[in-house]
Design an enzyme around this catalytic site. Structure first.
Site, mmCIF file in Angstrom:
data_model
loop_
_atom_site.group_PDB
_atom_site.id
_atom_site.type_symbol
_atom_site.label_atom_id
_atom_site.label_comp_id
_atom_site.label_asym_id
_atom_site.label_seq_id
_atom_site.Cartn_x
_atom_site.Cartn_y
_atom_site.Cartn_z
ATOM 1 N N ARG A 1 -5.967 -2.509 9.563
ATOM 2 C CA ARG A 1 -6.512 -3.863 9.446
ATOM 3 C C ARG A 1 -6.158 -4.698 10.673
ATOM 4 N NH1 ARG A 1 -5.168 -5.722 3.718
ATOM 5 N NH2 ARG A 1 -3.210 -4.899 4.477
ATOM 6 N N GLY B 1 0.828 -1.216 0.000
ATOM 7 C CA GLY B 1 0.000 0.000 0.000
ATOM 8 C C GLY B 1 0.854 1.255 0.000
ATOM 9 N N ASP C 1 5.421 -5.120 5.844
ATOM 10 C CA ASP C 1 6.040 -6.434 6.099
ATOM 11 C C ASP C 1 6.002 -7.390 4.901
ATOM 12 O OD1 ASP C 1 3.350 -6.735 6.408
ATOM 13 O OD2 ASP C 1 3.421 -7.571 8.426
ATOM 14 N N ARG D 1 1.087 -5.423 -5.614
ATOM 15 C CA ARG D 1 1.330 -6.640 -4.842
ATOM 16 C C ARG D 1 1.527 -7.743 -5.870
ATOM 17 N NH1 ARG D 1 -2.898 -4.117 -1.253
ATOM 18 N NH2 ARG D 1 -1.752 -3.502 0.594
ATOM 19 N N ASP E 1 2.457 -0.331 11.920
ATOM 20 C CA ASP E 1 2.457 -1.647 12.572
ATOM 21 C C ASP E 1 3.739 -2.440 12.314
ATOM 22 O OD1 ASP E 1 1.940 -1.938 9.898
ATOM 23 O OD2 ASP E 1 0.360 -3.431 10.124
ATOM 24 N N ASP F 1 -0.199 2.438 8.706
ATOM 25 C CA ASP F 1 -0.694 1.696 9.876
ATOM 26 C C ASP F 1 0.231 1.725 11.095
ATOM 27 O OD1 ASP F 1 -2.855 1.106 8.350
ATOM 28 O OD2 ASP F 1 -2.368 -0.990 8.036
ATOM 29 N N THR G 1 4.142 2.645 5.614
ATOM 30 C CA THR G 1 2.720 2.265 5.724
ATOM 31 C C THR G 1 2.067 3.217 6.713
ATOM 32 O OG1 THR G 1 1.187 0.659 6.712
ATOM 33 C CG2 THR G 1 3.467 0.417 7.352
HETATM 34 O O1 F6P Z 1 -1.606 -0.109 4.111
HETATM 35 C C1 F6P Z 1 -2.391 -0.796 5.027
HETATM 36 C C2 F6P Z 1 -3.816 -0.459 4.845
HETATM 37 O O2 F6P Z 1 -3.907 0.910 4.941
HETATM 38 C C3 F6P Z 1 -4.775 -1.123 5.816
HETATM 39 O O3 F6P Z 1 -5.033 -0.427 6.978
HETATM 40 C C4 F6P Z 1 -5.983 -1.348 4.966
HETATM 41 O O4 F6P Z 1 -6.726 -2.421 5.422
HETATM 42 C C5 F6P Z 1 -5.374 -1.641 3.647
HETATM 43 O O5 F6P Z 1 -4.228 -0.846 3.570
HETATM 44 C C6 F6P Z 1 -6.247 -1.429 2.473
HETATM 45 O O6 F6P Z 1 -5.531 -1.860 1.346
HETATM 46 P P1 F6P Z 1 -6.059 -1.865 -0.141
HETATM 47 O O7 F6P Z 1 -5.634 -0.566 -0.736
HETATM 48 O O8 F6P Z 1 -5.381 -3.004 -0.772
HETATM 49 O O9 F6P Z 1 -7.535 -1.987 -0.068
#
Ligand code: F6P
Length: 328
Positions: free
Chosen positions: A176, A15, A107, A76, A134, A132, A130
């Site tokens: 998440r 992301g 990660d 990804r 995390d 998050d 990120t």
């Molecule tokens: O980068 C992590 C995150 O921000 C999460 O908190 C969230 O669930 C996810 O990305 C959403 O990802 P995507 O863009 O693949 O829907």
């Protein structure tokens, strides 16, 4: 003796987060400063496999420190998860004369980098990007600070409607698997309750708290919910549940979504990105590999990628207590 590094590839994966461009800029400019070549790799590990490379010099990264997203794009990669895909990736890196990789991401990105190193001995260095926050081994990941400010600004606006109409709002924020965003923005925006994946406060406690706030004379309330919270109901089910048990509440839901990942990075994230980029390049030039650069006690430190992937970045439980006191 390890091969002398003369050309570094830089890529973003997973992301996107605000500050990734500032980190790309820092890697490119640190390479230029140390007189080594830098190659931008597009679309994460897919781009590594397909050789989607572009040489970058100090001027290629002008005007991007303030931009959200990533100029190198992100993806990804399913193919990179296969042995065959990684073989192709290694071949295209070797063909382009790239000696080491700086990978910016979370990660999943670090796991990919580590496998490449384990299978081919390819030098890699990670930069945590990120929203998050995390990732173990750094107090801040790139984009987290910006996201906090974006979310607080959004909740402040939602509060205007909440108080004008005497409403209760459930605001879902990203995270998440981690409650860092919810916890900090909940305190920062004065939320009544904060629901995070790390703590299951239970539905009873939520009702109690809302009851208490109604009795204490509050006419509107904000509850911040991390998308991965463990209370067992999604944010819309929470709304139904509360309306069912407390008919006097006029409840609305606001899911902030991907607006939290965009926007111009904060000054904090720009400075952090610049420091991380320099540290990543210089660590590779010192012959180090398989580390993530991170911020600890305001200094740049290295954490083995393995630990960064497996470790857990603990949330600050003290903030839950502070939040409780603030909602008295
Ligand atoms: O980068 C992590 C995150 O921000 C999460 O908190 C969230 O669930 C996810 O990305 C959403 O990802 P995507 O863009 O693949 O829907």
């Amino acid at each position: 003796m390890a091969k002398k590094i003369k050309k570094i590839g830089v890529m973003t994966s997973g992301g996107d987060s605000p500050g990734m461009n500032a980190a790309i800029r820092a890697v490119v400019r640190a390479c230029a400063y140390h007189n080594i070549d830098c190659i931008g790799i597009y679309r994460g590990f897919d781009g590594v496999i397909e050789g989607d490379f572009k040489p970058m010099n100090a001027r290629s990264v002008k005007g991007i420190i303030n931009k959200g997203g990533t100029i190198l794009k992100s993806a990804r990669s399913d193919e990179f998860r296969t042995k065959e895909g990684r073989k192709k990736a290694h071949e295209s890196l070797t063909k382009a004369g790239i000696d080491a990789l700086v990978t910016i991401g979370g990660d999943g990105t670090f796991t990919g980098a580590l496998i490449l190193n384990k299978e081919y001995g390819f030098p890699v260095m990670g930069i945590p990007g990120t929203i998050d926050n995390d990732i173990f081994g750094t107090t801040n990941t790139l984009g987290y600070d910006t996201a906090l400010n974006t979310v607080v600004e959004a909740i402040d606006k939602i509060r205007d409607t909440a108080s004008s109409h005497n409403r209760l709002f459930f605001v879902e924020v990203m995270g998440r698997d981690a409650g860092h965003i919810a916890l900090n923005t909940g305190v920062g925006a004065g939320a009544e309750e904060i629901l995070i994946p790390e703590e299951d406060l239970g539905l009873d406690r939520l009702l109690e708290s809302l009851n208490r706030s109604k009795k204490s004379g509050k006419s509107s309330s904000i509850v911040v919910v991390a998308e991965g919270d463990k209370i067992g109901k999604n944010v819309f089910e929470l709304k139904d549940y509360v309306e069912e048990h407390m008919s006097y509440y006029d409840v609305r839901v606001s899911v902030l979504g991907h607006m939290q990942r965009g926007g111009s990075p904060s000054c904090f994230d720009r400075v952090l990105a610049s420091r991380m980029g320099v540290k990543a390049v210089e660590s590779l030039l010192e012959g180090k590999s398989n580390f993530m650069v991170g911020l600890q006690n305001n200094t740049m430190e290295l954490t083995p990628l393995e630990q960064a992937i497996k470790g857990k970045s603990a949330i600050n439980l003290e903030l839950l207590r502070v939040s409780d006191i603030m909602t008295t």
